[in-house]
Each structure stands twice: as C-alpha cells, then as structure tokens.
Design a protein around this motif. Structure first.
Motif, short mmCIF file in Angstrom:
data_model
loop_
_atom_site.label_atom_id
_atom_site.label_comp_id
_atom_site.label_asym_id
_atom_site.label_seq_id
_atom_site.Cartn_x
_atom_site.Cartn_y
_atom_site.Cartn_z
N SER A 71 23.43 21.00 -12.52
CA SER A 71 23.06 19.69 -13.05
C SER A 71 23.22 18.60 -12.01
O SER A 71 22.52 17.59 -12.05
CB SER A 71 23.90 19.38 -14.29
OG SER A 71 25.27 19.43 -13.96
N THR A 72 24.13 18.76 -11.06
CA THR A 72 24.36 17.73 -10.05
C THR A 72 23.62 17.99 -8.75
O THR A 72 23.57 17.12 -7.89
CB THR A 72 25.86 17.59 -9.74
OG1 THR A 72 26.34 18.84 -9.23
CG2 THR A 72 26.64 17.19 -10.98
N GLY A 73 23.09 19.17 -8.58
CA GLY A 73 22.38 19.49 -7.36
C GLY A 73 21.95 20.95 -7.37
O GLY A 73 22.32 21.72 -8.25
N LYS A 100 20.53 17.15 -3.57
CA LYS A 100 20.64 16.41 -4.83
C LYS A 100 19.31 15.72 -5.07
O LYS A 100 18.62 15.40 -4.12
CB LYS A 100 21.77 15.39 -4.73
CG LYS A 100 23.12 16.04 -4.68
CD LYS A 100 24.22 15.02 -4.73
CE LYS A 100 25.55 15.78 -4.70
NZ LYS A 100 26.65 14.96 -5.02
N PRO A 101 18.92 15.46 -6.25
CA PRO A 101 19.56 15.75 -7.53
C PRO A 101 19.30 17.19 -7.96
O PRO A 101 18.59 17.92 -7.27
CB PRO A 101 18.88 14.77 -8.48
CG PRO A 101 17.50 14.62 -7.94
CD PRO A 101 17.66 14.71 -6.44
N ALA A 105 16.68 16.91 -13.10
CA ALA A 105 16.21 15.54 -12.89
C ALA A 105 14.69 15.47 -12.82
O ALA A 105 14.10 14.40 -12.97
CB ALA A 105 16.81 14.98 -11.60
#
Length: 160
Positions: A71-73, A100-101, A105
């Motif tokens: 979810s963060t990268g 990232k992201p 995203a």
C-alpha cells in the motif's frame, strides 16, 4: 505489593523457560540432511546441468524475483542462491529496490502503474544474467493496498 511483583517475575521466568524448551525441542528435530530439493531440481528431472549458471567454484547459481505490491510502495527483491550438491539452497545475495506510491494509488488510472513496474523490472533484469531469464521464477505478491480495492479495479491493475 512486593509479593505481587515477585510473583510476576517468577511467572515471567517460568514462561520464558517453557518457551526456550519448546524452541530447543522444535529445532533439535530439524535435520538439514532431511531437506529435499523440489521435484524439478532433483537428479533425473528434465533439467540438465546446462540449465544452470555455474560460479567459478563449481556451485550452481539460481535466481528468484519477488515483486511486493504494497500500500505504501512497490518493491522488488532479487535473490541469488547457491545450490550445493547436498543440502538446501543458500542465499548468496539479495538486491532490493522500492518505488512510491503503491499500486493501489493508480486504481483510477491503471495505465500509469506500468512505468514504475517497468523500472523495477529493469532492476531485476540487470541483476540476473540474460541466460537465466527464462529459468528465473517471478512472483507478484499484492498486499493490503490492492486487497482493499474493489475487485474490478484490483484486477485491472494486475492485468496492466
């Protein structure tokens, strides 16, 4: 008060001893010689010595690539293993890169996610000799970020 602290410490030590005894029992039953290679790597399988990349000391080299779409990268791990004649594979080297992201995203615009994945794929390709590309397993693991998306959006991202 002093008695309850002493009882708490005693209980903690007893639980620690039980845990350590469990670990000792669990790992004493592990025997490296009982390790068996996967079927496709066992002698007599359809793979031959020519299918492997050999290092200068005669050990066989094998690669594995894992993409972690979080979810963060998004991350790529490139593993290099030495396959010795006896025993399990030994991790020789690991490369890592993150961007990232995270894939989630791009839920509303899946076309944009491929740029980052291609960047990570280039890192993987530069870490694995071209002669091993067709024999190197590549795995994509999608964690919470994609699981939280509606099924159709997640499928679109993974298809892209």
């Amino acid at each position: 008060m002093k008695r309850s602290k002493l009882a708490g410490i005693f209980l903690f030590l007893v639980l620690l001893m039980v845990y350590l005894l469990f670990l000792k029992h669990h790992y004493s039953s592990f025997r490296p010689s009982s390790y068996r290679l996967p079927p496709h790597l066992r002698p007599g399988s359809d793979r031959t010595r020519a299918d492997w990349s050999d290092s200068s000391n005669g050990d066989r080299i094998w690669y594995g690539i894992m993409f972690d779409a979080g979810s963060t990268g998004t991350r790529v791990h490139i593993f290099r293993f030495q396959m010795e004649k006896e025993g399990p594979p030994r991790l020789d080297h690991e490369s890592f890169r993150a961007i990232k992201p995270g894939l989630s995203a791009y839920a509303d615009d899946p076309q944009k996610c491929s740029v980052g994945i291609m960047e990570l794929l280039d890192v993987a390709k530069s870490s694995v000799p071209p002669s091993m590309w067709t024999r190197t397993p590549v795995v994509l693991k999608a964690t919470a970020g994609l699981r939280l998306l509606p099924g159709e959006k997640a499928d679109q991202l993974l298809d892209k």
